[in-house]
Design a protein around this motif. Structure first.
Motif, PDB file in Angstrom:
ATOM      1  N   LYS A 196       0.830  -1.203   0.000  1.00 59.74           N
ATOM      2  CA  LYS A 196       0.000   0.000   0.000  1.00 59.74           C
ATOM      3  C   LYS A 196       0.866   1.254   0.000  1.00 59.74           C
ATOM      4  O   LYS A 196       1.956   1.281   0.574  1.00 59.74           O
ATOM      5  N   THR A 197       0.345   2.299  -0.648  1.00 58.76           N
ATOM      6  CA  THR A 197       0.974   3.616  -0.609  1.00 58.76           C
ATOM      7  C   THR A 197      -0.051   4.580  -0.020  1.00 58.76           C
ATOM      8  O   THR A 197      -1.155   4.173   0.352  1.00 58.76           O
ATOM      9  N   ASP A 198       0.305   5.845   0.047  1.00 57.31           N
ATOM     10  CA  ASP A 198      -0.619   6.826   0.621  1.00 57.31           C
ATOM     11  C   ASP A 198      -1.920   6.946  -0.161  1.00 57.31           C
ATOM     12  O   ASP A 198      -2.980   7.209   0.404  1.00 57.31           O
ATOM     13  N   ASP A 199      -1.837   6.745  -1.483  1.00 57.72           N
ATOM     14  CA  ASP A 199      -3.036   6.926  -2.302  1.00 57.72           C
ATOM     15  C   ASP A 199      -3.416   5.699  -3.132  1.00 57.72           C
ATOM     16  O   ASP A 199      -4.199   5.778  -4.064  1.00 57.72           O
ATOM     17  N   GLY A 200      -2.847   4.548  -2.800  1.00 55.30           N
ATOM     18  CA  GLY A 200      -3.203   3.344  -3.560  1.00 55.30           C
ATOM     19  C   GLY A 200      -2.227   2.210  -3.329  1.00 55.30           C
ATOM     20  O   GLY A 200      -1.944   1.836  -2.186  1.00 55.30           O
ATOM     21  N   TYR A 201      -1.694   1.674  -4.436  1.00 53.16           N
ATOM     22  CA  TYR A 201      -0.768   0.545  -4.365  1.00 53.16           C
ATOM     23  C   TYR A 201       0.438   0.773  -5.272  1.00 53.16           C
ATOM     24  O   TYR A 201       0.357   1.510  -6.255  1.00 53.16           O
ATOM     25  N   LYS A 202       1.537   0.129  -4.933  1.00 52.55           N
ATOM     26  CA  LYS A 202       2.754   0.235  -5.729  1.00 52.55           C
ATOM     27  C   LYS A 202       2.566  -0.406  -7.105  1.00 52.55           C
ATOM     28  O   LYS A 202       1.658  -1.208  -7.314  1.00 52.55           O
ATOM     29  N   SER A 203       3.460  -0.059  -8.013  1.00 54.15           N
ATOM     30  CA  SER A 203       3.475  -0.699  -9.321  1.00 54.15           C
ATOM     31  C   SER A 203       3.778  -2.183  -9.147  1.00 54.15           C
ATOM     32  O   SER A 203       4.613  -2.566  -8.306  1.00 54.15           O
ATOM     33  N   TYR A 204       3.150  -3.003  -9.956  1.00 51.39           N
ATOM     34  CA  TYR A 204       3.386  -4.444  -9.861  1.00 51.39           C
ATOM     35  C   TYR A 204       4.811  -4.799 -10.250  1.00 51.39           C
ATOM     36  O   TYR A 204       5.304  -5.872  -9.904  1.00 51.39           O
ATOM     37  N   GLU A 205       5.478  -3.910 -10.953  1.00 50.36           N
ATOM     38  CA  GLU A 205       6.876  -4.143 -11.317  1.00 50.36           C
ATOM     39  C   GLU A 205       7.781  -4.166 -10.083  1.00 50.36           C
ATOM     40  O   GLU A 205       8.892  -4.699 -10.135  1.00 50.36           O
ATOM     41  N   GLU A 206       7.304  -3.589  -8.985  1.00 50.46           N
ATOM     42  CA  GLU A 206       8.086  -3.566  -7.750  1.00 50.46           C
ATOM     43  C   GLU A 206       7.890  -4.817  -6.904  1.00 50.46           C
ATOM     44  O   GLU A 206       8.489  -4.964  -5.838  1.00 50.46           O
ATOM     45  N   VAL A 207       7.021  -5.707  -7.370  1.00 55.02           N
ATOM     46  CA  VAL A 207       6.751  -6.951  -6.639  1.00 55.02           C
ATOM     47  C   VAL A 207       7.649  -8.046  -7.208  1.00 55.02           C
ATOM     48  O   VAL A 207       7.586  -8.363  -8.401  1.00 55.02           O
ATOM     49  N   SER A 208       8.495  -8.611  -6.368  1.00 58.32           N
ATOM     50  CA  SER A 208       9.451  -9.622  -6.833  1.00 58.32           C
ATOM     51  C   SER A 208       8.752 -10.929  -7.200  1.00 58.32           C
ATOM     52  O   SER A 208       7.597 -11.161  -6.836  1.00 58.32           O
TER      53      SER A 208
END
Length: 282
Positions: free
Chosen positions: A244-256
């Motif tokens: 989670k981020t302040d306004d949503g979710y991180k880019s899926y590219e950041e998920v290993s």
């Protein structure tokens, strides 16, 4: 007829008064079944209300999204894109009941190419490609946006006519998880924007809502299964919360790859007991 009815009623009362413990158990089971049926009826009513509100928000969000596209406001369109789609993903069991509209709104290019219908491709993902990959809003993009809004309005109008049943809800909850564990966890859904985590969260929320509506009836049928589902949903949501981020979710590219596998495994662990929830309608 009245006389016969009176005799039958008297006999029933007599048998009831002199009945065995088995008769008492049957009466309790019958009462329990009646309670479950009543709760299932309420669940379908509440689900129709839930999906109706989600599709209201989806239509309004799509109107705002299309307005941003036609104004060539790239930043606003990108801001709205994943958030508006969440309303659709939560209520997808209803949307998918209209087989012609769901692909018009939500099909991926790969789906259309597989069916040799790439030239018929429309919907959110077609606009997504222009926003995130081509980084350009053209006249064609605007026409696609107009068609998207037209289809969203048609879905909104048709959704009110759908007969919500426990079967539709139960199958829908499983389908929502299957979508995540098969096509979405690989990153195929949001191939241009990489906003997959928004979709994941909405699909999980949609499935969890169905569980919560069935929970009173399920606890009468199988309390252990209900408790297990609650724990499995908590595990999946806990994994999502990490991104989670302040306004949503991180880019899926950041998920290993390891994190994607961990999430897929948790979804699969949830899917097995979720499929067993069908016993609530038996």
């Amino acid at each position: 007829m009245k006389k016969l009815s009176a005799v039958l009623l008297s006999s029933a009362l007599l048998l009831g008064a002199c009945g065995s413990n088995d008769d008492h158990k049957d009466n309790k089971d019958s009462s329990k079944d009646s309670d479950v049926k009543s709760e299932l009826k309420q669940a379908t009513k509440d689900y129709k209300s839930y999906t109706s509100k989600e599709l209201d928000k989806f239509l309004k969000g799509t109107e705002d999204f299309v307005k941003a596209v036609k104004a060539e406001d790239m930043d606003k369109a990108k801001e709205l894109y994943p958030k508006v789609r969440m309303y659709y993903e939560r209520s997808e069991p209803v949307a998918e009941a209209f087989g012609d509209l769901d692909p018009k709104i939500d099909a991926r290019l790969a789906d259309m190419e597989e069916e040799k219908k790439a030239d018929e491709w429309t919907g959110y993902h077609k606009v997504e490609r222009d926003l995130y990959e081509r980084k350009a809003i053209t006249d064609t993009t605007k026409k696609d946006a107009d068609q998207l809004l037209k289809d969203a309005k048609e879905l909104h109008a048709k959704a009110d006519t759908l007969d919500i049943t426990p079967k539709l809800m139960l199958q829908g909850s499983v389908d929502l998880l299957n979508e995540v564990s098969t096509s979405k966890v690989s990153g195929e859904e949001e191939i241009y924007s990489h906003t997959d985590l928004y979709d994941f969260k909405a699909n999980i929320e949609g499935a969890q809502k169905i569980y919560e509506l069935f929970k009173p009836a399920l606890e009468k049928k199988d309390k252990k299964l209900s408790d297990k589902l609650e724990k499995k949903f908590a595990k999946v949501n806990g994994l999502l919360d990490k991104f989670k981020t302040d306004d949503g979710y991180k880019s899926y590219e950041e998920v290993s790859k390891a994190q994607r596998k961990e999430f897929a495994d948790a979804v699969n662990e949830l899917g097995e007991p979720l499929s067993q929830m069908a016993k609530v309608n038996q």
